[in-house]
Design a protein around this motif. Structure first.
Motif, short mmCIF file in Angstrom:
data_model
loop_
_atom_site.label_atom_id
_atom_site.label_comp_id
_atom_site.label_asym_id
_atom_site.label_seq_id
_atom_site.Cartn_x
_atom_site.Cartn_y
_atom_site.Cartn_z
N SER A 17 3.77 6.69 1.35
CA SER A 17 2.91 7.65 0.65
C SER A 17 2.66 7.14 -0.77
O SER A 17 3.57 6.68 -1.44
N SER A 239 4.98 13.98 -1.61
CA SER A 239 4.65 12.57 -1.82
C SER A 239 5.29 12.03 -3.09
O SER A 239 5.97 11.00 -3.06
N GLY A 342 -3.21 10.32 3.85
CA GLY A 342 -2.24 10.80 4.84
C GLY A 342 -2.88 11.23 6.15
O GLY A 342 -2.45 10.84 7.23
#
Length: 442
Positions: A17, A239, A342
């Motif tokens: 991430s 994240s 994502g």
């Protein structure tokens, strides 16, 4: 027993991430408690920003002006909800090594993911709308820049932020912390000069029956709740907590969860202080002087000076608003990046994606300010909060599902009491938001 052989995630983790800053911040290995905590401090403040953005200001001011201190209890409760949800969010990031968007992508089928992504982008655009308007209003209050031009100027801050992002993640965190400090100073000052009464404030922290029985009070209460817990924050936190370079072992993760939770909870206390301060100043200044119908930022700014007898009061208000708008812009940028990478695995150049997100927000803001001026922007701010609270359920339900799932979280799965608490909070949020939709459209 066949359950355990079932794979926890449908697909393997595709990438880190926010890969450009993933695990980039050093965590000292054999240091004491405070040095470690310092290494983990930062993400919490970035999350706290979403809890004091210009959209919150509108609901806090309306609540204080109309009902005095009564709705303080709502700010307190929604802040406690936020603390639990942000804890789950950072836990997901640390344990599953995925942010919430990646986790959804690895769990749901492509159609569901696409729908979740669209909802998420709408929420980020709605949030960006609140920041654009907040910044434009602040520029207008401070320098007399017309709203339309203020909206155009907000496109420029995109580039400022990108220069920072290149310098490393700690830079971004420090700037956020600095801006939060400015907001605290401004509202500390407002609190002192508005001389609120202590006992009514303490009384306001206790929930009153009338919040539920009085429809107009309930409407603002749900607005405060909707404006408090931010859907994009749940994606963001899962994240940015991974920017820390902790041991990716069960022990290391456990420690990371502990420190990250302290960071997040302390920062949300600051957010509670600021939201409560906005409501208290509105109650002490407008409610007590009989100005109950003040519901937007412009009116509040106009009335502070004559009622408190000093022009500094309205200047401090506008400066805090500007700081708040800039801060939210920063965290909104990152959320946009996390969500797009994502859910879709699309990697655009940061400036391009930022520009797209910003234009989606700027165009409606421009149209409304040109056509309707000030009145329009106030309504648009409230609408943006309604959109955000609608989207909230779509972020909270997957988050609670994943962190309650033993296959996904292993030994660090939520304990029984946390599972129950999380579902109760989710249920309350979903029901209130459905009710809010019902009132808004019927």
């Amino acid at each position: 027993m066949h359950q355990h052989s079932r794979k926890a995630w449908r697909s393997e983790r595709s990438s880190d991430s926010l890969s450009e800053v993933f695990s980039s911040i050093h965590v000292p290995k054999n240091a004491g408690f405070w040095r470690k905590l310092l290494a983990f401090t930062g993400p919490g403040l970035m999350i706290a920003v979403g809890y004091m953005d210009p959209g919150n200001w509108a609901t806090d001011i309306a609540g204080g002006a109309q009902f005095g201190y009564t709705l303080l209890s709502v700010i307190l409760i929604s802040n406690l909800f936020a603390m639990v949800l942000q804890h789950l969010s950072l836990k997901l990031g640390i344990v599953a090594e995925r942010d919430l968007a990646q986790a959804c992508k690895d769990h749901f089928n492509p159609v569901v993911n696409f729908i979740l992504w669209i909802f998420c982008e709408i929420a980020i655009a709605a949030m960006d709308l609140a920041e654009v308007l907040g910044t434009a209003i602040a520029l207008n209050l401070l320098f007399g820049i017309p709203l339309t031009w203020g909206v155009v100027i907000t496109i420029v801050d995109v580039f400022l932020i990108l220069m920072l992002q290149a310098k490393g993640f700690r830079w971004i965190e420090s700037i956020v912390a600095g801006l939060i400090f400015i907001i605290i100073l401004c509202f500390g000052y407002e609190l002192i000069i508005s001389k609120p009464e202590i006992f009514p404030i303490l009384n306001g922290l206790v929930p009153q029956k009338e919040i539920v029985t009085n429809p107009s009070m309930l409407y603002i209460a749900i607005g405060i709740l909707g404006a408090t817990v931010m859907p994009h924050n749940l994606y963001l936190h899962s994240s940015i907590v991974q920017t820390r370079n902790y041991d990716r072992t069960p022990e290391g993760k456990k420690e990371a969860i502990r420190f990250a939770t302290i960071d997040s909870t302390a920062a949300l206390f600051i957010a509670f202080f600021i939201n409560a301060a906005i409501l208290i100043v509105a109650a002490a200044t407008f409610h007590t002087s009989g100005n109950h119908d003040i519901a937007d930022i412009h009116d509040a700014h106009k009335m502070l000076e004559p009622l408190l007898g000093t022009s500094l009061a309205s200047i401090a208000f506008a400066v805090a608003l500007l700081a708040s708008g800039q801060n939210s812009t920063l965290t909104g940028t990152l959320s946009g990046q996390i969500v797009m990478e994502g859910f879709l695995n699309i990697r655009l150049k940061p400036w391009l994606r930022r520009l797209i997100t910003r234009l989606i927000a700027v165009i409606p803001a421009l149209i409304v300010t040109i056509l309707y001026g000030e009145e329009g922007t106030a309504d648009l701010l409230i609408l943006s909060q309604v959109i955000l609270s609608m989207q909230l359920s779509f972020a909270v339900i997957p988050l609670v599902m994943f962190t309650n799932d033993k296959l996904k979280m292993g030994v660090l799965v939520n304990r029984k009491w946390m599972k129950i608490t999380a579902w109760i909070i989710t249920f309350i949020i979903v029901v209130l938001n459905l009710y809010l939709l019902f009132i808004t459209f019927f």
